[in-house]
Design a protein around this motif. Sequence first.
Motif, PDB file in Angstrom:
ATOM      1  N   TRP A 138       0.864  -1.184   0.000  1.00 42.42           N
ATOM      2  CA  TRP A 138       0.000   0.000   0.000  1.00 42.42           C
ATOM      3  C   TRP A 138       0.902   1.236   0.000  1.00 42.42           C
ATOM      4  O   TRP A 138       1.813   1.328   0.815  1.00 42.42           O
ATOM      5  N   VAL A 139       0.632   2.152  -0.916  1.00 44.03           N
ATOM      6  CA  VAL A 139       1.414   3.386  -0.999  1.00 44.03           C
ATOM      7  C   VAL A 139       0.643   4.499  -0.318  1.00 44.03           C
ATOM      8  O   VAL A 139      -0.524   4.763  -0.644  1.00 44.03           O
ATOM      9  N   ILE A 140       1.276   5.143   0.644  1.00 45.61           N
ATOM     10  CA  ILE A 140       0.699   6.296   1.329  1.00 45.61           C
ATOM     11  C   ILE A 140       1.435   7.526   0.820  1.00 45.61           C
ATOM     12  O   ILE A 140       2.639   7.680   1.055  1.00 45.61           O
ATOM     13  N   ASN A 141       0.732   8.372   0.104  1.00 44.42           N
ATOM     14  CA  ASN A 141       1.392   9.496  -0.550  1.00 44.42           C
ATOM     15  C   ASN A 141       1.231  10.788   0.245  1.00 44.42           C
ATOM     16  O   ASN A 141       0.120  11.230   0.520  1.00 44.42           O
ATOM     17  N   PHE A 142       2.369  11.370   0.604  1.00 43.40           N
ATOM     18  CA  PHE A 142       2.383  12.700   1.205  1.00 43.40           C
ATOM     19  C   PHE A 142       3.165  13.675   0.334  1.00 43.40           C
ATOM     20  O   PHE A 142       3.365  14.822   0.706  1.00 43.40           O
ATOM     21  N   THR A 143       3.603  13.212  -0.829  1.00 45.22           N
ATOM     22  CA  THR A 143       4.332  14.073  -1.754  1.00 45.22           C
ATOM     23  C   THR A 143       3.373  15.106  -2.334  1.00 45.22           C
ATOM     24  O   THR A 143       2.316  14.767  -2.854  1.00 45.22           O
ATOM     25  N   GLY A 163      -3.681   9.147  -0.665  1.00 48.45           N
ATOM     26  CA  GLY A 163      -3.019  10.392  -0.282  1.00 48.45           C
ATOM     27  C   GLY A 163      -3.472  10.854   1.092  1.00 48.45           C
ATOM     28  O   GLY A 163      -4.643  10.691   1.463  1.00 48.45           O
ATOM     29  N   ILE A 164      -2.526  11.410   1.851  1.00 51.83           N
ATOM     30  CA  ILE A 164      -2.866  11.925   3.178  1.00 51.83           C
ATOM     31  C   ILE A 164      -2.449  13.381   3.295  1.00 51.83           C
ATOM     32  O   ILE A 164      -1.566  13.867   2.590  1.00 51.83           O
ATOM     33  N   CYS A 165      -3.116  14.091   4.198  1.00 47.75           N
ATOM     34  CA  CYS A 165      -2.802  15.485   4.488  1.00 47.75           C
ATOM     35  C   CYS A 165      -3.259  15.767   5.916  1.00 47.75           C
ATOM     36  O   CYS A 165      -4.275  15.230   6.366  1.00 47.75           O
ATOM     37  N   GLY A 323       0.591  16.536  12.455  1.00 48.30           N
ATOM     38  CA  GLY A 323      -0.477  15.561  12.540  1.00 48.30           C
ATOM     39  C   GLY A 323      -0.507  14.547  11.419  1.00 48.30           C
ATOM     40  O   GLY A 323      -1.166  13.515  11.534  1.00 48.30           O
ATOM     41  N   TYR A 324       0.221  14.807  10.313  1.00 47.48           N
ATOM     42  CA  TYR A 324       0.122  13.866   9.198  1.00 47.48           C
ATOM     43  C   TYR A 324       0.669  12.488   9.563  1.00 47.48           C
ATOM     44  O   TYR A 324       0.195  11.465   9.066  1.00 47.48           O
ATOM     45  N   GLU A 325       1.654  12.452  10.468  1.00 49.87           N
ATOM     46  CA  GLU A 325       2.213  11.171  10.877  1.00 49.87           C
ATOM     47  C   GLU A 325       1.179  10.334  11.628  1.00 49.87           C
ATOM     48  O   GLU A 325       1.168   9.099  11.536  1.00 49.87           O
ATOM     49  N   LYS A 326       0.271  11.006  12.360  1.00 47.79           N
ATOM     50  CA  LYS A 326      -0.786  10.286  13.068  1.00 47.79           C
ATOM     51  C   LYS A 326      -1.814   9.732  12.089  1.00 47.79           C
ATOM     52  O   LYS A 326      -2.340   8.631  12.283  1.00 47.79           O
ATOM     53  N   VAL A 327      -2.079  10.493  11.037  1.00 43.45           N
ATOM     54  CA  VAL A 327      -2.980  10.001   9.989  1.00 43.45           C
ATOM     55  C   VAL A 327      -2.366   8.779   9.325  1.00 43.45           C
ATOM     56  O   VAL A 327      -3.048   7.772   9.085  1.00 43.45           O
TER      57      VAL A 327
END
Length: 445
Positions: A138-143, A163-165, A323-327
């Motif tokens: 699973w790819v989690i994109n924060f780029t 994608g996460i933010c 907070g993005y690390e918690k997401v």
Amino acid sequence: MKLTILGGGGFRVPLVYGALLTDRGEGRVTEVVLHDLDDSRLYAVARVLAEQAATVPDAPTVTATTDLDEALRGADFIFSAIRVGGLEGRANDERVALAEGVLGQETVGAGGIAYGLRTVPVAVDIARRVARLAPDAWVINFTNPAGLVTEAMSRHLGDRVIGICDSPVGLGRRIAKVLGANPREAFIDYVGLNHLGWVRGLRVAGRDELPRLLADPDLLGSFEEGKLFGTDWLQSLGAIPNEYLHYYYFNRETVRAYSEVERTRGAFLRDQQAQFYDEMKRPDASALTVWDRTRAEREATYMSENRETAGAGERDADDLSGGYEKVALALMRAIARDERTTLILNVRNQGALSVLDTDAVIEVPCLVDANGAHPVAVDPLPDHATGLVCAVKGVEREVLAAAESGSRTTAVKAFALHPLVDSVNVARRLVEGYSEVHPGLAYLK
């Protein structure tokens, strides 16, 4: 469980590792692989992570490599946080745009388009490699630009890229706090694109508490967005916009403020982080102490020009924690352990927002389980928001087309169609200016 972090020499990687250190449950991440193109940055970040793990028993092991294929093989999760062109590239994005009198922010307007044009080809190459070397990952994109890059990767990975933010999460947390609600027990009715969304409701035990907030000017003006946008404007909208919409609603004032600063945000971060990585070359330096000090300064100055324009004052202490690390951790736990939860994520539309097609990546609440993230159907946006979302999604599609075809003409079209670029001639000059400073745009012909 193996987690690969692309952009593993990046300054914010210790936030992700710090979140992993709090997870002691079954099926947790036990192996972290850092990938970066820069050995010295990998060394610096690895030092910080080692100090973080020093007092934590059974902390995830950390290895580092500059070999992308090696980093990807066998990964269960891949966290993408790359920055193509580095912070020098971000500073150039800002400088070229401001010279034309338009916004150069890294995800919004001309700067976001420039960043997307040089990032999408790299992200697509990564997606193809993942499909070949780690098809079950699973790819989690924060780029950034997160929505655009997620959509580019989804054309090769489908729904296995998410994608996460942290912006929607922080916004929902602030609204819940001023309403006296527990953020974990509230459902946030949020919809839009990445950095272009609105909270339209906050339901606690089935009751929407947002009208109470909008009806109380004192309460409405007591938190970040109320100070940033002004209570009258929020009451007119009948919703609470993501902080990045300040660039749209107050564009003239923001461009003027950015033009008058001694250093743009990108230039500030470039210089600040250069100092951090230089300090990490000293073997006697306390890596974690230096990193903590640098991060605190970074967070305190976030969107400072916008807050100055609005007279919003300093950021509250509660808003300095990211907070993005918690997401990311919540997302990994939900998928790996089938711990069902609801998160605001960037995913393919799949009919959730009727005004956009199925494959368009949007930012909405999603139900997450072992099978991934499933967008919740949302009510239509009001006309003013629909127009803005459709216009920006149209620009994103032109960026993707330009990246795929290498067409300079299509790149000009992407700039010219953006709501914050006011002239086709300006768009042409932007493409010329960015091509001169970014080697990564040499593919445009």
